[in-house]
Design a protein around this motif. Structure first.
Motif, PDB file in Angstrom:
ATOM      1  N   PRO A 129      32.338  46.016  20.773  1.00  0.00           N
ATOM      2  CA  PRO A 129      33.570  45.039  20.696  1.00  0.00           C
ATOM      3  C   PRO A 129      32.747  43.802  20.751  1.00  0.00           C
ATOM      4  O   PRO A 129      31.376  43.121  21.159  1.00  0.00           O
ATOM      5  N   GLY A 130      33.615  42.611  19.739  1.00  0.00           N
ATOM      6  CA  GLY A 130      32.783  41.708  19.369  1.00  0.00           C
ATOM      7  C   GLY A 130      33.912  41.160  18.501  1.00  0.00           C
ATOM      8  O   GLY A 130      34.896  41.296  18.065  1.00  0.00           O
ATOM      9  N   VAL A 131      33.050  39.262  18.203  1.00  0.00           N
ATOM     10  CA  VAL A 131      33.843  38.905  16.967  1.00  0.00           C
ATOM     11  C   VAL A 131      33.126  38.321  15.973  1.00  0.00           C
ATOM     12  O   VAL A 131      32.055  38.770  15.504  1.00  0.00           O
ATOM     13  N   ARG A 132      33.844  38.721  14.555  1.00  0.00           N
ATOM     14  CA  ARG A 132      33.596  38.110  13.435  1.00  0.00           C
ATOM     15  C   ARG A 132      33.572  36.344  13.531  1.00  0.00           C
ATOM     16  O   ARG A 132      35.335  36.344  12.727  1.00  0.00           O
ATOM     17  N   LEU A 172      29.237  30.018  21.307  1.00  0.00           N
ATOM     18  CA  LEU A 172      29.398  31.501  21.927  1.00  0.00           C
ATOM     19  C   LEU A 172      28.690  32.584  22.930  1.00  0.00           C
ATOM     20  O   LEU A 172      29.769  32.765  24.154  1.00  0.00           O
ATOM     21  N   TRP A 173      27.227  31.667  23.104  1.00  0.00           N
ATOM     22  CA  TRP A 173      26.979  32.232  24.105  1.00  0.00           C
ATOM     23  C   TRP A 173      27.835  31.202  25.101  1.00  0.00           C
ATOM     24  O   TRP A 173      27.301  32.169  26.235  1.00  0.00           O
ATOM     25  N   GLN A 174      28.103  30.158  25.374  1.00  0.00           N
ATOM     26  CA  GLN A 174      28.340  29.705  26.877  1.00  0.00           C
ATOM     27  C   GLN A 174      29.992  30.243  26.912  1.00  0.00           C
ATOM     28  O   GLN A 174      31.150  30.374  28.307  1.00  0.00           O
ATOM     29  N   SER A 175      30.728  31.052  25.828  1.00  0.00           N
ATOM     30  CA  SER A 175      31.750  31.737  26.363  1.00  0.00           C
ATOM     31  C   SER A 175      31.662  33.385  26.672  1.00  0.00           C
ATOM     32  O   SER A 175      32.938  33.872  26.326  1.00  0.00           O
ATOM     33  N   GLY A 176      30.267  33.737  26.381  1.00  0.00           N
ATOM     34  CA  GLY A 176      30.488  34.956  27.062  1.00  0.00           C
ATOM     35  C   GLY A 176      29.694  35.878  25.816  1.00  0.00           C
ATOM     36  O   GLY A 176      29.944  37.436  27.127  1.00  0.00           O
ATOM     37  N   ALA A 177      29.540  35.827  25.337  1.00  0.00           N
ATOM     38  CA  ALA A 177      28.739  36.322  23.653  1.00  0.00           C
ATOM     39  C   ALA A 177      27.344  37.444  24.577  1.00  0.00           C
ATOM     40  O   ALA A 177      26.332  36.373  25.325  1.00  0.00           O
ATOM     41  N   GLU A 178      26.891  38.061  24.478  1.00  0.00           N
ATOM     42  CA  GLU A 178      26.045  39.023  25.486  1.00  0.00           C
ATOM     43  C   GLU A 178      24.962  39.246  23.917  1.00  0.00           C
ATOM     44  O   GLU A 178      23.796  39.692  24.227  1.00  0.00           O
ATOM     45  N   GLY A 217      30.556  40.703  22.870  1.00  0.00           N
ATOM     46  CA  GLY A 217      31.052  40.528  24.055  1.00  0.00           C
ATOM     47  C   GLY A 217      32.892  41.115  24.367  1.00  0.00           C
ATOM     48  O   GLY A 217      33.147  42.129  23.799  1.00  0.00           O
ATOM     49  N   ASP A 218      33.139  40.396  24.963  1.00  0.00           N
ATOM     50  CA  ASP A 218      34.571  40.609  25.103  1.00  0.00           C
ATOM     51  C   ASP A 218      35.441  40.366  24.084  1.00  0.00           C
ATOM     52  O   ASP A 218      36.136  39.211  23.748  1.00  0.00           O
ATOM     53  N   GLY A 219      35.550  41.160  23.119  1.00  0.00           N
ATOM     54  CA  GLY A 219      36.448  40.726  21.441  1.00  0.00           C
ATOM     55  C   GLY A 219      37.492  39.828  21.760  1.00  0.00           C
ATOM     56  O   GLY A 219      37.074  38.231  21.342  1.00  0.00           O
ATOM     57  N   GLN A 220      38.399  39.384  22.541  1.00  0.00           N
ATOM     58  CA  GLN A 220      39.852  38.252  22.547  1.00  0.00           C
ATOM     59  C   GLN A 220      39.421  37.113  23.116  1.00  0.00           C
ATOM     60  O   GLN A 220      39.210  36.364  23.017  1.00  0.00           O
ATOM     61  N   GLN A 221      39.388  37.670  24.785  1.00  0.00           N
ATOM     62  CA  GLN A 221      38.364  36.770  25.395  1.00  0.00           C
ATOM     63  C   GLN A 221      37.395  35.931  24.335  1.00  0.00           C
ATOM     64  O   GLN A 221      37.167  34.657  25.078  1.00  0.00           O
ATOM     65  N   LEU A 222      36.257  36.245  23.958  1.00  0.00           N
ATOM     66  CA  LEU A 222      35.262  36.102  23.577  1.00  0.00           C
ATOM     67  C   LEU A 222      36.011  34.561  22.547  1.00  0.00           C
ATOM     68  O   LEU A 222      35.875  33.525  22.711  1.00  0.00           O
ATOM     69  N   SER A 223      36.787  35.845  21.013  1.00  0.00           N
ATOM     70  CA  SER A 223      37.701  34.401  20.711  1.00  0.00           C
ATOM     71  C   SER A 223      38.047  33.402  21.303  1.00  0.00           C
ATOM     72  O   SER A 223      38.123  32.466  20.493  1.00  0.00           O
ATOM     73  N   THR A 224      38.618  33.606  22.252  1.00  0.00           N
ATOM     74  CA  THR A 224      40.194  32.488  23.182  1.00  0.00           C
ATOM     75  C   THR A 224      39.138  31.800  23.614  1.00  0.00           C
ATOM     76  O   THR A 224      38.824  30.208  23.129  1.00  0.00           O
ATOM     77  N   ARG A 225      38.237  32.398  24.534  1.00  0.00           N
ATOM     78  CA  ARG A 225      36.938  30.839  24.643  1.00  0.00           C
ATOM     79  C   ARG A 225      36.503  30.374  23.632  1.00  0.00           C
ATOM     80  O   ARG A 225      36.536  28.747  24.126  1.00  0.00           O
TER      81      ARG A 225
END
Length: 276
Positions: A129-132, A172-178, A217-225
Protein backbone atom coordinates in the motif's frame (compact mmCIF):
# COMPACT_ATOMS: atom_id res chain seq x y z
CA UNK A 1 6.74 65.30 -120.91
CA UNK A 2 9.22 67.26 -118.79
CA UNK A 3 7.15 66.65 -115.63
CA UNK A 4 6.93 62.93 -116.36
CA UNK A 5 10.64 62.80 -117.01
CA UNK A 6 11.38 64.60 -113.72
CA UNK A 7 9.20 62.18 -111.76
CA UNK A 8 10.92 59.18 -113.29
CA UNK A 9 14.40 60.59 -112.79
CA UNK A 10 13.74 61.84 -109.24
CA UNK A 11 11.29 59.24 -107.76
CA UNK A 12 12.67 59.76 -104.21
CA UNK A 13 12.08 63.08 -102.52
CA UNK A 14 15.23 65.06 -101.91
CA UNK A 15 14.71 64.99 -98.13
CA UNK A 16 14.50 61.20 -98.05
CA UNK A 17 17.52 61.00 -100.34
CA UNK A 18 19.56 63.17 -97.96
CA UNK A 19 18.51 61.05 -94.94
CA UNK A 20 19.52 57.85 -96.72
CA UNK A 21 22.86 59.37 -97.64
CA UNK A 22 23.53 60.39 -93.97
CA UNK A 23 22.80 56.86 -92.74
CA UNK A 24 25.12 55.41 -95.34
CA UNK A 25 27.91 57.79 -94.33
CA UNK A 26 27.50 56.97 -90.58
CA UNK A 27 27.70 53.22 -91.28
CA UNK A 28 24.33 52.38 -89.72
CA UNK A 29 22.24 49.71 -91.32
CA UNK A 30 18.69 50.02 -92.15
CA UNK A 31 17.58 47.19 -89.77
CA UNK A 32 14.58 48.36 -87.69
CA UNK A 33 14.85 48.48 -83.91
CA UNK A 34 11.98 46.03 -83.44
CA UNK A 35 13.77 43.49 -85.61
CA UNK A 36 17.00 43.94 -83.64
CA UNK A 37 15.07 43.41 -80.37
CA UNK A 38 13.51 40.23 -81.68
CA UNK A 39 16.89 38.94 -82.81
CA UNK A 40 18.37 39.66 -79.35
CA UNK A 41 15.48 37.90 -77.61
CA UNK A 42 15.85 34.88 -79.87
CA UNK A 43 19.58 34.74 -79.13
CA UNK A 44 18.90 34.90 -75.38
CA UNK A 45 16.39 32.06 -75.58
CA UNK A 46 18.87 29.96 -77.51
CA UNK A 47 21.55 30.54 -74.84
CA UNK A 48 19.11 29.72 -72.02
CA UNK A 49 18.06 26.51 -73.74
CA UNK A 50 21.72 25.60 -74.15
CA UNK A 51 22.43 26.15 -70.44
CA UNK A 52 19.41 24.04 -69.41
CA UNK A 53 20.40 21.27 -71.81
CA UNK A 54 23.97 21.19 -70.49
CA UNK A 55 22.73 21.16 -66.85
CA UNK A 56 20.34 18.30 -67.56
CA UNK A 57 23.10 16.32 -69.23
CA UNK A 58 25.42 16.86 -66.25
CA UNK A 59 22.63 15.84 -63.83
CA UNK A 60 22.04 12.62 -65.77
CA UNK A 61 25.76 11.88 -65.64
CA UNK A 62 25.97 12.56 -61.85
CA UNK A 63 22.72 10.76 -60.92
CA UNK A 64 24.23 7.25 -60.71
CA UNK A 65 27.08 8.49 -58.53
CA UNK A 66 24.70 10.26 -56.12
CA UNK A 67 22.41 7.24 -55.98
CA UNK A 68 25.38 5.03 -55.12
CA UNK A 69 26.57 7.39 -52.37
CA UNK A 70 23.04 7.59 -50.94
CA UNK A 71 22.74 3.79 -50.90
CA UNK A 72 26.13 3.50 -49.15
CA UNK A 73 25.08 6.07 -46.55
CA UNK A 74 21.83 4.21 -45.88
CA UNK A 75 23.77 0.96 -45.45
CA UNK A 76 26.15 2.64 -42.98
CA UNK A 77 23.26 4.06 -40.95
CA UNK A 78 21.48 0.71 -40.84
CA UNK A 79 24.69 -1.06 -39.82
CA UNK A 80 25.35 1.49 -37.06
CA UNK A 81 21.76 1.13 -35.83
CA UNK A 82 22.12 -2.65 -35.70
CA UNK A 83 25.39 -2.32 -33.76
CA UNK A 84 23.75 0.08 -31.31
CA UNK A 85 20.83 -2.32 -30.77
CA UNK A 86 23.26 -5.19 -30.16
CA UNK A 87 25.20 -3.09 -27.64
CA UNK A 88 21.98 -2.11 -25.88
CA UNK A 89 20.97 -5.77 -25.61
CA UNK A 90 24.42 -6.58 -24.24
CA UNK A 91 24.11 -3.78 -21.67
CA UNK A 92 20.71 -5.14 -20.57
CA UNK A 93 22.16 -8.64 -20.19
CA UNK A 94 25.10 -7.33 -18.17
CA UNK A 95 22.79 -5.22 -16.00
CA UNK A 96 20.59 -8.24 -15.27
CA UNK A 97 23.69 -10.26 -14.40
CA UNK A 98 24.92 -7.52 -12.05
CA UNK A 99 21.51 -7.32 -10.35
CA UNK A 100 21.47 -11.09 -9.88
CA UNK A 101 24.95 -11.03 -8.37
CA UNK A 102 23.96 -8.16 -6.06
CA UNK A 103 20.91 -10.03 -4.83
CA UNK A 104 23.04 -13.12 -4.26
CA UNK A 105 25.57 -11.06 -2.29
CA UNK A 106 22.78 -9.57 -0.17
CA UNK A 107 21.46 -13.03 0.63
CA UNK A 108 24.95 -14.21 1.53
CA UNK A 109 26.00 -11.29 3.73
CA UNK A 110 22.69 -9.89 4.87
CA UNK A 111 21.75 -12.73 7.17
CA UNK A 112 18.14 -12.55 8.34
CA UNK A 113 17.86 -8.95 7.18
CA UNK A 114 18.69 -9.64 3.53
CA UNK A 115 15.16 -8.90 2.31
CA UNK A 116 15.07 -5.62 4.25
CA UNK A 117 18.48 -4.60 2.91
CA UNK A 118 17.36 -5.41 -0.65
CA UNK A 119 14.18 -3.37 -0.23
CA UNK A 120 15.90 -0.32 1.24
CA UNK A 121 18.68 -0.39 -1.34
CA UNK A 122 16.22 -0.62 -4.22
CA UNK A 123 17.77 -3.86 -5.48
CA UNK A 124 14.46 -5.76 -5.50
CA UNK A 125 10.91 -4.95 -6.65
CA UNK A 126 8.43 -4.07 -3.92
CA UNK A 127 4.66 -4.28 -3.59
CA UNK A 128 2.32 -2.85 -1.00
CA UNK A 129 0.00 0.00 0.00
CA UNK A 130 0.98 3.62 -0.29
CA UNK A 131 0.14 6.83 -2.15
CA UNK A 132 0.07 7.83 -5.79
CA UNK A 133 1.07 11.46 -6.34
CA UNK A 134 0.79 12.98 -9.83
CA UNK A 135 2.57 16.28 -10.56
CA UNK A 136 2.05 17.94 -13.94
CA UNK A 137 2.89 21.21 -15.69
CA UNK A 138 0.38 24.01 -15.87
CA UNK A 139 -2.12 23.52 -18.68
CA UNK A 140 -0.76 25.23 -21.82
CA UNK A 141 2.45 26.01 -19.96
CA UNK A 142 5.05 28.12 -21.72
CA UNK A 143 7.50 25.73 -23.39
CA UNK A 144 10.34 28.23 -23.51
CA UNK A 145 11.60 28.11 -19.98
CA UNK A 146 15.03 29.05 -18.81
CA UNK A 147 16.11 25.92 -16.99
CA UNK A 148 15.63 24.92 -13.36
CA UNK A 149 14.33 27.33 -10.74
CA UNK A 150 17.04 29.07 -8.78
CA UNK A 151 17.05 29.74 -5.08
CA UNK A 152 15.74 33.25 -5.54
CA UNK A 153 12.19 32.36 -6.42
CA UNK A 154 9.80 30.57 -8.71
CA UNK A 155 9.65 30.54 -12.48
CA UNK A 156 6.48 31.89 -14.07
CA UNK A 157 6.50 29.39 -16.95
CA UNK A 158 4.18 26.97 -15.16
CA UNK A 159 6.56 24.05 -15.66
CA UNK A 160 7.59 21.54 -13.00
CA UNK A 161 11.31 21.76 -12.25
CA UNK A 162 13.89 19.43 -10.75
CA UNK A 163 13.91 21.39 -7.49
CA UNK A 164 10.17 20.79 -7.14
CA UNK A 165 10.56 17.03 -7.56
CA UNK A 166 13.46 16.98 -5.13
CA UNK A 167 11.26 18.55 -2.45
CA UNK A 168 8.39 16.19 -3.23
CA UNK A 169 10.60 13.11 -2.88
CA UNK A 170 12.33 14.37 0.27
CA UNK A 171 8.93 15.17 1.78
CA UNK A 172 7.67 11.66 1.08
CA UNK A 173 10.78 10.08 2.62
CA UNK A 174 10.38 12.22 5.73
CA UNK A 175 6.69 11.35 5.92
CA UNK A 176 7.42 7.63 6.18
CA UNK A 177 7.77 6.28 2.63
CA UNK A 178 9.66 2.99 2.44
CA UNK A 179 10.21 2.93 -1.34
CA UNK A 180 9.64 5.54 -4.07
CA UNK A 181 9.57 5.50 -7.87
CA UNK A 182 8.99 8.32 -10.38
CA UNK A 183 7.55 7.24 -13.73
CA UNK A 184 8.66 3.66 -12.94
CA UNK A 185 12.21 4.87 -12.19
CA UNK A 186 13.08 3.46 -8.75
CA UNK A 187 14.91 5.79 -6.39
CA UNK A 188 17.78 4.62 -4.23
CA UNK A 189 20.17 6.20 -1.75
CA UNK A 190 22.40 7.06 -4.72
CA UNK A 191 19.68 8.53 -6.94
CA UNK A 192 19.98 12.09 -8.21
CA UNK A 193 17.23 14.35 -9.52
CA UNK A 194 18.63 17.13 -11.68
CA UNK A 195 17.85 19.20 -14.75
CA UNK A 196 19.22 19.37 -18.29
CA UNK A 197 17.65 22.47 -19.83
CA UNK A 198 13.91 22.03 -19.32
CA UNK A 199 14.11 18.23 -18.88
CA UNK A 200 14.12 16.51 -15.50
CA UNK A 201 16.61 13.66 -15.15
CA UNK A 202 16.39 10.86 -12.59
CA UNK A 203 19.68 8.96 -12.52
CA UNK A 204 20.46 10.51 -15.93
CA UNK A 205 17.23 9.17 -17.43
CA UNK A 206 15.01 11.93 -18.87
CA UNK A 207 11.38 11.95 -17.72
CA UNK A 208 8.38 13.62 -19.29
CA UNK A 209 5.32 15.02 -17.52
CA UNK A 210 3.05 14.09 -15.94
CA UNK A 211 5.34 12.83 -13.17
CA UNK A 212 3.70 9.90 -11.34
CA UNK A 213 5.29 9.34 -7.95
CA UNK A 214 4.54 6.02 -6.25
CA UNK A 215 5.46 5.77 -2.58
CA UNK A 216 5.02 2.55 -0.59
CA UNK A 217 4.08 2.96 3.05
CA UNK A 218 1.11 3.38 5.38
CA UNK A 219 -1.14 4.94 2.74
CA UNK A 220 -3.48 7.18 4.73
CA UNK A 221 -0.88 8.18 7.30
CA UNK A 222 1.70 8.83 4.59
CA UNK A 223 -0.74 11.02 2.64
CA UNK A 224 -1.74 13.06 5.69
CA UNK A 225 1.82 13.58 6.91
CA UNK A 226 3.05 14.65 3.48
CA UNK A 227 0.25 17.13 2.83
CA UNK A 228 0.81 18.71 6.25
CA UNK A 229 4.60 18.85 5.85
CA UNK A 230 6.49 21.93 4.60
CA UNK A 231 7.17 20.15 1.32
CA UNK A 232 3.50 19.32 0.90
CA UNK A 233 2.63 22.97 1.54
CA UNK A 234 5.28 23.96 -1.00
CA UNK A 235 3.58 21.78 -3.61
CA UNK A 236 0.23 23.31 -2.69
CA UNK A 237 1.72 26.79 -3.19
CA UNK A 238 2.87 25.80 -6.67
CA UNK A 239 -0.66 24.70 -7.46
CA UNK A 240 -2.30 27.85 -6.13
CA UNK A 241 0.15 30.44 -7.46
CA UNK A 242 1.57 28.94 -10.66
CA UNK A 243 -1.06 26.53 -11.93
CA UNK A 244 0.99 23.37 -11.35
CA UNK A 245 -1.47 20.47 -11.44
CA UNK A 246 -1.27 17.91 -8.61
CA UNK A 247 -3.34 15.05 -7.28
CA UNK A 248 -2.71 12.59 -4.46
CA UNK A 249 -4.59 9.41 -3.65
CA UNK A 250 -4.22 6.44 -1.33
CA UNK A 251 -3.63 3.09 -3.05
CA UNK A 252 -3.97 -0.39 -1.60
CA UNK A 253 -1.64 -2.18 -4.01
CA UNK A 254 1.36 -0.47 -5.59
CA UNK A 255 4.09 -2.23 -7.54
CA UNK A 256 7.52 -0.63 -7.80
CA UNK A 257 10.28 -2.06 -10.01
CA UNK A 258 13.81 -2.68 -8.88
CA UNK A 259 16.42 -0.04 -9.62
CA UNK A 260 18.30 -0.66 -12.90
CA UNK A 261 21.58 -0.97 -11.03
CA UNK A 262 22.86 -0.38 -7.54
CA UNK A 263 26.56 0.39 -7.47
CA UNK A 264 28.26 0.46 -4.08
CA UNK A 265 31.47 2.49 -4.26
CA UNK A 266 32.69 2.56 -0.66
CA UNK A 267 30.95 0.05 1.61
CA UNK A 268 32.12 -3.55 1.86
CA UNK A 269 31.15 -6.47 4.12
CA UNK A 270 33.20 -6.78 7.29
CA UNK A 271 35.06 -10.04 7.61
CA UNK A 272 33.64 -12.43 10.18
CA UNK A 273 30.35 -10.57 10.69
CA UNK A 274 27.11 -10.19 8.75
CA UNK A 275 26.19 -6.72 7.54
CA UNK A 276 23.49 -5.14 9.64
Amino acid sequence: MSLLTTVMDHSLDEGYAEAAARKKESGTTGVPKTLRAKLGLALGLVLAALVVTVGAAQARIAAPVLAKERAELIDRVEAATTDADDLEDEVDDLRNDVNARQRAALREHGGGKADLVSLLSGATPVRGPGVRLVVNDKKEADQGGGGPRDNGGFSDTGRVRDRDMQRVVNGLWQSGAEAIAINDQRLTALSAIRAAGDAILVDNKPLVPPYTVLAVGDGQQLSTRFQNSPDGQYLHALQENFGIRTSISVADDLRLPAAPSVTVRTAEPKAGKSAS
